[in-house]
Scaffold this motif. Structure first.
Motif, PDB file in Angstrom:
ATOM      1  N   ILE A   1      -1.839  10.112  -8.059  1.00  0.00           N
ATOM      2  CA  ILE A   1      -3.068  10.119  -8.856  1.00  0.00           C
ATOM      3  C   ILE A   1      -3.726  11.489  -8.802  1.00  0.00           C
TER       4      ILE A   1
ATOM      5  N   LYS B   1       3.837   6.425  -7.358  1.00  0.00           N
ATOM      6  CA  LYS B   1       2.466   6.543  -7.846  1.00  0.00           C
ATOM      7  C   LYS B   1       1.796   7.762  -7.221  1.00  0.00           C
TER       8      LYS B   1
ATOM      9  N   ARG C   1       8.875   2.253  -8.132  1.00  0.00           N
ATOM     10  CA  ARG C   1       7.611   2.865  -8.547  1.00  0.00           C
ATOM     11  C   ARG C   1       7.234   4.045  -7.650  1.00  0.00           C
TER      12      ARG C   1
ATOM     13  N   PRO D   1       2.112  10.897  -2.741  1.00  0.00           N
ATOM     14  CA  PRO D   1       2.870   9.851  -3.446  1.00  0.00           C
ATOM     15  C   PRO D   1       2.898   8.536  -2.673  1.00  0.00           C
ATOM     16  N   GLU D   2       2.706   7.448  -3.397  1.00  0.00           N
ATOM     17  CA  GLU D   2       2.915   6.103  -2.864  1.00  0.00           C
ATOM     18  C   GLU D   2       4.234   5.622  -3.462  1.00  0.00           C
TER      19      GLU D   2
END
Length: 135
Positions: A71, A69, A67, A61-62
Motif C-alpha cells: 500500500i 499486497k 496475493r 509487502p504482505e
C-alpha cells in the motif's frame, strides 16, 4: 536473466508466474516500484509543517497464497487532513505542490509498473544467484 516479452499480456503473465515462483522477490520489487512513486509524490505534496510529506508511506509487502499486497498512502495521526488536501482541487498550492499529490504520480508511473517490477525482480533473482554461488 533477461526474458523477452512480446506485449502487455505476456508481461502480465510473466509477473504472475514470477509471483507464484518468487513471491518474496516480487513483493520486494513492488515495494521498490512504489517507493519510486512515493519519492515523486513528496515533491508534489503541499508543505506547511512537513507532517503531510512525512506521512507519505509504502507498506512492507504482505504475502499470502495468490496475493501480494503493498500500500502507498498518506495521512495518519500526524496528518489526519491528508485526504482533504489531496482532494480539494479548488485550493491553491504553490507549484510544484498541488492537490492530487499522490494520485498524479501513481497515474504517471502506472504504465511502467509491469516493466519495472519484472526488471527489479530479475535483478533481485540475479543477485540472489550470485550470492548463492559466492560471486
Amino acid at each position: 536473466m533477461r526474458i523477452p516479452v512480446s506485449g502487455p499480456k505476456a508481461l502480465a503473465g510473466l509477473i504472475r508466474s514470477f509471483a507464484r515462483q518468487y513471491p518474496e522477490e516480487v513483493g520486494h520489487a513492488v515495494y521498490l516500484a512504489l517507493e519510486r512513486t512515493r519519492t515523486k509524490a513528496v515533491d508534489q505534496t503541499p508543505f506547511l509543517t512537513g507532517n503531510l510529506r512525512d506521512s507519505l508511506h509504502v507498506t512492507e509487502p504482505e504475502i499470502t497464497p495468490g496475493r501480494i499486497k503493498v500500500i502507498i498512502g498518506a495521512g495518519g495521526p500526524g496528518a489526519p487532513y491528508a485526504a482533504a488536501v489531496h482532494e480539494r482541487t479548488d485550493v491553491y498550492h504553490k507549484p510544484p505542490t498541488k492537490a492530487k499529490y499522490l494520485e498524479d504520480p501513481l497515474k504517471e508511473d502506472l504504465p511502467e509498473y509491469p516493466r519495472v517490477i519484472v526488471e527489479i525482480t530479475e535483478k533481485l533473482l540475479r543477485q540472489a544467484g550470485e550470492a548463492a554461488r559466492g560471486v
